[in-house]
Design a protein around this motif. Structure first.
Motif, PDB file in Angstrom:
ATOM      1  N   SER A   1      -2.920   0.974  -4.604  1.00 42.71           N
ATOM      2  CA  SER A   1      -3.882   1.222  -3.744  1.00 42.71           C
ATOM      3  C   SER A   1      -3.304   2.094  -3.017  1.00 42.71           C
ATOM      4  O   SER A   1      -2.117   1.930  -2.401  1.00 42.71           O
ATOM      5  CB  SER A   1      -4.600   0.279  -3.041  1.00 42.71           C
ATOM      6  OG  SER A   1      -5.049  -0.784  -3.659  1.00 42.71           O
TER       7      SER A   1
ATOM      8  N   LEU B   1       1.109  -1.166  -0.016  1.00 46.72           N
ATOM      9  CA  LEU B   1       0.009   0.002  -0.039  1.00 46.72           C
ATOM     10  C   LEU B   1       1.066   1.317   0.020  1.00 46.72           C
ATOM     11  O   LEU B   1       2.161   1.211   0.529  1.00 46.72           O
ATOM     12  CB  LEU B   1      -0.725  -0.117   1.198  1.00 46.72           C
ATOM     13  CG  LEU B   1      -2.144  -0.950   1.341  1.00 46.72           C
ATOM     14  CD1 LEU B   1      -2.217  -1.025   2.907  1.00 46.72           C
ATOM     15  CD2 LEU B   1      -3.160  -0.551   0.498  1.00 46.72           C
TER      16      LEU B   1
ATOM     17  N   ARG C   1     -10.773  -4.196   1.987  1.00 47.36           N
ATOM     18  CA  ARG C   1     -10.861  -4.021   0.561  1.00 47.36           C
ATOM     19  C   ARG C   1     -10.105  -5.006  -0.229  1.00 47.36           C
ATOM     20  O   ARG C   1     -10.515  -5.664  -1.092  1.00 47.36           O
ATOM     21  CB  ARG C   1     -10.388  -2.668   0.187  1.00 47.36           C
ATOM     22  CG  ARG C   1     -11.448  -1.467   0.395  1.00 47.36           C
ATOM     23  CD  ARG C   1     -12.549  -1.608  -0.427  1.00 47.36           C
ATOM     24  NE  ARG C   1     -13.435  -0.515   0.261  1.00 47.36           N
ATOM     25  CZ  ARG C   1     -13.473   0.704   0.158  1.00 47.36           C
ATOM     26  NH1 ARG C   1     -12.301   1.371  -0.877  1.00 47.36           N
ATOM     27  NH2 ARG C   1     -14.303   1.789   0.551  1.00 47.36           N
ATOM     28  N   LEU C   2      -8.919  -5.207   0.272  1.00 40.94           N
ATOM     29  CA  LEU C   2      -7.864  -6.127  -0.381  1.00 40.94           C
ATOM     30  C   LEU C   2      -8.431  -7.367  -0.280  1.00 40.94           C
ATOM     31  O   LEU C   2      -8.208  -8.367  -1.471  1.00 40.94           O
ATOM     32  CB  LEU C   2      -6.618  -5.778  -0.251  1.00 40.94           C
ATOM     33  CG  LEU C   2      -5.839  -4.305  -0.468  1.00 40.94           C
ATOM     34  CD1 LEU C   2      -4.728  -4.095   0.323  1.00 40.94           C
ATOM     35  CD2 LEU C   2      -5.929  -3.909  -1.859  1.00 40.94           C
TER      36      LEU C   2
ATOM     37  N   LYS D   1      -6.349   3.525  -6.964  1.00 42.01           N
ATOM     38  CA  LYS D   1      -7.670   3.426  -6.252  1.00 42.01           C
ATOM     39  C   LYS D   1      -7.249   4.109  -4.844  1.00 42.01           C
ATOM     40  O   LYS D   1      -6.407   3.100  -3.939  1.00 42.01           O
ATOM     41  CB  LYS D   1      -8.078   2.217  -6.102  1.00 42.01           C
ATOM     42  CG  LYS D   1      -8.621   1.895  -7.350  1.00 42.01           C
ATOM     43  CD  LYS D   1      -8.994   0.095  -7.494  1.00 42.01           C
ATOM     44  CE  LYS D   1      -7.786  -0.726  -7.683  1.00 42.01           C
ATOM     45  NZ  LYS D   1      -7.040  -0.663  -8.979  1.00 42.01           N
ATOM     46  N   ARG D   2      -7.861   4.885  -4.365  1.00 40.93           N
ATOM     47  CA  ARG D   2      -7.694   5.468  -2.827  1.00 40.93           C
ATOM     48  C   ARG D   2      -8.706   4.717  -2.266  1.00 40.93           C
ATOM     49  O   ARG D   2      -9.727   4.564  -2.423  1.00 40.93           O
ATOM     50  CB  ARG D   2      -8.375   7.148  -2.908  1.00 40.93           C
ATOM     51  CG  ARG D   2      -8.233   7.488  -1.257  1.00 40.93           C
ATOM     52  CD  ARG D   2      -8.132   9.068  -1.161  1.00 40.93           C
ATOM     53  NE  ARG D   2      -9.033   9.716  -2.006  1.00 40.93           N
ATOM     54  CZ  ARG D   2     -10.349   9.989  -1.520  1.00 40.93           C
ATOM     55  NH1 ARG D   2     -10.738   9.453  -0.431  1.00 40.93           N
ATOM     56  NH2 ARG D   2     -10.904  11.028  -2.430  1.00 40.93           N
ATOM     57  N   ILE D   3      -7.970   4.477  -1.249  1.00 40.61           N
ATOM     58  CA  ILE D   3      -8.988   3.657   0.101  1.00 40.61           C
ATOM     59  C   ILE D   3      -9.319   4.576   0.988  1.00 40.61           C
ATOM     60  O   ILE D   3      -8.190   5.344   1.647  1.00 40.61           O
ATOM     61  CB  ILE D   3      -8.247   2.288   0.559  1.00 40.61           C
ATOM     62  CG1 ILE D   3      -7.826   1.217  -0.393  1.00 40.61           C
ATOM     63  CG2 ILE D   3      -9.165   1.754   1.695  1.00 40.61           C
ATOM     64  CD1 ILE D   3      -7.382   0.289  -0.383  1.00 40.61           C
TER      65      ILE D   3
ATOM     66  N   CYS E   1      -8.255  -1.036   4.358  1.00 42.36           N
ATOM     67  CA  CYS E   1      -7.580  -1.690   3.407  1.00 42.36           C
ATOM     68  C   CYS E   1      -7.499  -3.100   3.382  1.00 42.36           C
ATOM     69  O   CYS E   1      -7.664  -3.757   2.432  1.00 42.36           O
ATOM     70  CB  CYS E   1      -6.062  -1.266   3.514  1.00 42.36           C
ATOM     71  SG  CYS E   1      -5.889   0.655   3.270  1.00 42.36           S
TER      72      CYS E   1
END
Ligand SMILES: Cc1cc2nc3c(=O)[nH]c(=O)nc-3n(C[C@H](O)[C@H](O)[C@H](O)COP(=O)(O)O)c2cc1C
Length: 166
Positions: A88, A53, A154-155, A120-122, A151
């Motif tokens: 990300s 990240l 999402r991941l 992609k912003r988290i 994060c």
């Protein structure tokens, strides 16, 4: 918390963003993460080839500009426009609401160019106001763990989706 790599890219003029990065390193120590703090003046867009990240941690100067040590990286991203769709990231922007028209534009400018390049912003950006009476390193220490959790969620979801497609 699952083990991941976190690259903190620091843009600073007087060192406060560096303090924020140090506080994040301390807060995440022992959490199973590998944290790398990198000063932006040593970087070019190939930094985004690193695993893990990315956390942009930058202040704002001039009239809503990125700090001097972030200029070359920012300008190179704008000029070379690499594909960052594998990236990300999150943003910690440091600023001061006294500068009402350009509040935290350093962080916002990085957010804008990274989004344009497909990254992609988290989560929401953390925007710190130097006039608010809180220390940015304290705010960041509270913000970082929920952000890392987000994060991981999402991941984790993306990995499940990819596995389902294969
Ligand atoms: C000359 C000068 C210009 C600044 N311009 C802005 C600005 O346009 N927008 C903003 O939100 N903050 C602005 N700031 C506030 C800084 O971004 C803020 O104080 C930040 O915490 C400094 O962090 P650093 O030590 O990491 O550079 C400015 C500060 C100075 C001294």
């Amino acid at each position: 918390m699952i083990a991941i790599e976190l690259n903190i890219l620091v843009g600073t003029m007087t060192g406060i963003a560096q303090l924020v990065a140090q506080e994040i390193e301390l807060r995440l120590d022992g959490e199973g993460l590998s944290v790398h703090t990198l000063e932006m003046d040593e970087l070019d867009p190939s930094v985004f080839d690193r695993n893990g990240l990315f956390l942009i941690c930058t202040s704002t100067y001039g009239q809503g500009d990125v700090p001097d040590n972030a200029k070359d990286l920012y300008d190179a991203l704008c000029a070379l426009r690499p594909d960052l769709s594998h990236v990300s990231y999150g943003v910690i922007g440091l600023g001061d609401r006294t500068y009402a028209d350009t509040f935290c534009f350093g962080g916002k400018r990085f957010d804008e160019i990274l989004t344009q390049l497909g990254a992609k912003r988290i989560g929401e950006m953390m925007l710190h106001d130097a006039s608010a009476g809180t220390l940015p390193e304290d705010d960041a220490a509270d913000w970082i763990e929920p952000w890392i959790e987000l994060c991981n969620e999402r991941l984790g979801c993306e990995a499940e989706q990819q596995a389902a497609q294969n």
